[in-house]
Design an enzyme around this catalytic site. Structure first.
Site, short mmCIF file in Angstrom:
data_model
loop_
_atom_site.label_atom_id
_atom_site.label_comp_id
_atom_site.label_asym_id
_atom_site.label_seq_id
_atom_site.Cartn_x
_atom_site.Cartn_y
_atom_site.Cartn_z
N LYS A 1 0.83 -1.21 0.00
CA LYS A 1 0.00 0.00 0.00
C LYS A 1 0.86 1.25 0.00
CE LYS A 1 -1.19 1.77 4.61
NZ LYS A 1 -1.30 3.21 4.40
N ASN A 2 2.01 1.19 0.68
CA ASN A 2 2.88 2.36 0.75
C ASN A 2 3.67 2.57 -0.53
OD1 ASN A 2 2.11 3.20 3.34
ND2 ASN A 2 3.49 1.73 4.30
N ARG B 1 -3.03 10.27 5.16
CA ARG B 1 -1.85 11.12 5.12
C ARG B 1 -1.30 11.23 3.71
NH1 ARG B 1 1.86 13.53 8.16
NH2 ARG B 1 4.06 13.46 7.57
N ASP C 1 -3.01 7.88 10.35
CA ASP C 1 -2.96 7.26 11.67
C ASP C 1 -2.55 8.25 12.75
OD1 ASP C 1 -3.71 4.75 10.86
OD2 ASP C 1 -1.67 4.07 10.48
N ASP D 1 6.66 0.00 11.29
CA ASP D 1 5.31 -0.51 11.09
C ASP D 1 5.13 -1.94 11.60
OD1 ASP D 1 4.31 1.80 10.06
OD2 ASP D 1 4.32 1.17 7.97
N MET E 1 10.45 5.92 16.74
CA MET E 1 10.05 6.87 15.71
C MET E 1 8.72 7.58 15.98
SD MET E 1 11.45 4.70 12.44
CE MET E 1 11.12 5.98 11.24
#
Length: 441
Positions: free
Chosen positions: A34-35, A105, A129, A324, A346
């Site tokens: 997806k990214n 985002r 998120d 993630d 992070m």
């Protein structure tokens, strides 16, 4: 109210009811990343020629970005379950729907192509998120160095008469800022050096797509990319690479349920740091071609550091263990023998879901927003939960699948923003997950 807005307003909240304790088995193929898909869909607006994208995950985030692409004049059509055709013959810097932008985002990724094609763009603040503060400053810095002016009030306004190649040093290796800068650099005249760039697999995927359009990019996969900008861009057909985060989630799923699993076409070249992280938890995977095998006979024993010291698993920018997957690793560690410090460097809100695991029986001490000590193994019990974000939601699903009894996961919409038809695919392996409302065909 338009038909699309009405359908969004009427969209019912999603709930998963999970009967835990069942052993799984079989083979599963990860969805497209997806990214990768999100910046590539945005980058398809750079060219006025048709683009066909294959292996696009059909999830809420990609469908939202497709709606946004249509809103600026691009033609976008799903041709088959995971094939997307985009033709941005003419696009306009229209006012973007703030409701859509607030949902993801990735809406910020439209800044690069719209600035290149139209010379200006105004964006409502992007959503996504709630995992802590996520700076936009690096985007602004990159655009300003390439020749744009940026104004940030109640919306983000970008303007330029001409993008010009330059030596850009990003103040942090932000993934989306690197992607935005890369897209803009392809459109800029002259040579751009992108230094301190992110190098995650999805950034590499975007760069390879841009090369297929006709761009020239050197240093893909490193923290310095050299872009020869201003080339005429054409159309192409491009397949999105498999999602390494989903692969890591499936490794965790196999481990916590003590189940044998074959992950097909897993993109093993991008899994070294992920495999090393799970090996620290006593979970060893086998590589067979481009498939990853997770055997059921794992030791599940956490490896102490040299001298018997408590080990630590920490995330860092690529190629280190991905942020993630920290939520998944925490759930997995609850089922492993030993003690480990989980260090989320992070994002300062990503660990706040662990109270749900503690309520389920997990032995976890949350030291501060970034560190948690996990002692295992612990027997998890079914419980009601609410998903705060994509990755924590998937981690909760893993916990529910391995727990004794029944769990209810509310706000499962968040999970479906990142994982395609996940309950169907896990049920095919032997899980028992009921989606409410039932999925339409």
């Amino acid at each position: 109210m338009t038909e699309q807005k009405a359908s969004r307003a009427l969209r019912a909240p999603i709930q998963y009811i999970v009967e835990g304790g069942h052993r799984l088995g079989g083979a599963i193929e990860p969805s497209g990343n997806k990214n990768s898909a999100l910046p590539i869909i945005a980058a398809a607006l750079l060219t006025d020629q048709p683009v066909t994208l294959e292996n696009v995950p059909r999830i809420r985030d990609t469908e939202t970005l497709v709606e946004l692409a249509r809103s600026v004049g691009a033609a976008a059509e799903w041709r088959g379950r995971n094939t997307l055709h985009i033709h941005a013959k003419e696009i306009r810097a229209a006012d973007l729907d703030p409701d859509l932008c607030a949902r993801i985002r990735a809406s910020i990724l439209l800044a690069g192509p719209l600035l290149a094609r139209c010379g200006e763009v105004a964006l409502p603040p992007p959503g996504g998120d709630v995992i802590g503060r996520r700076r936009l400053d690096t985007h602004f810095l990159a655009f300003e160095q390439l020749g744009a002016t940026v104004t940030a009030t109640d919306r983000l306004e970008f303007r330029c008469t001409k993008l010009t190649g330059v030596d850009v040093f990003l103040d942090e290796p932000s993934v989306t800022a690197t992607e935005n800068a890369l897209i803009a650099a392809v459109a800029a005249s002259g040579t751009t050096y992108l230094r301190n760039a992110a190098s995650e697999p999805h950034v590499q995927d975007l760069a390879h797509f841009l090369c297929k359009l006709g761009a020239t990019i050197e240093g893909i996969g490193t923290n310095t990319m050299i872009v020869q900008g201003g080339a005429s861009l054409g159309g192409t057909t491009y397949a999105i690479q498999p999602d390494h985060i989903e692969v890591g989630s499936l490794i965790g799923l196999a481990a916590v349920t003590r189940s044998p699993l074959r992950i097909m076409r897993a993109g093993v070249e991008h899994l070294r740091s992920i495999r090393m992280g799970f090996e620290r938890l006593g979970i060893v995977c086998e590589v067979k071609g481009d498939d990853l095998i997770v055997p059921s006979d794992q030791t599940m024993k956490i490896k102490d550091d040299f001298g018997g010291h408590v080990p630590k698993l920490e995330d860092q920018p690529w190629p280190a263990f991905p942020a993630d997957l920290m939520s998944i690793a925490i759930v997995t560690a609850t089922q492993c023998d030993g003690v480990i410090l989980m260090f989320e460097k992070m994002f300062e809100s990503r660990m706040f879901f662990v109270d749900k695991l503690i309520a389920m029986g997990g032995r976890i001490v949350l030291c501060d927003p970034h560190r948690a000590i996990v002692a295992g193994p612990s027997r998890l019990r079914g419980a009601p939960m609410t998903s705060p974000d994509i990755r924590a939601g998937m981690a909760m699903l893993l916990a529910a699948v391995c727990a004794e009894g029944t769990s209810t996961i509310n706000n499962a919409d968040q999970i479906e923003r990142g994982y395609e038809r996940i309950e169907e695919r896990l049920n095919a392996l032997g899980a028992r997950i009921t989606r409410v409302p039932e999925r339409g065909r």
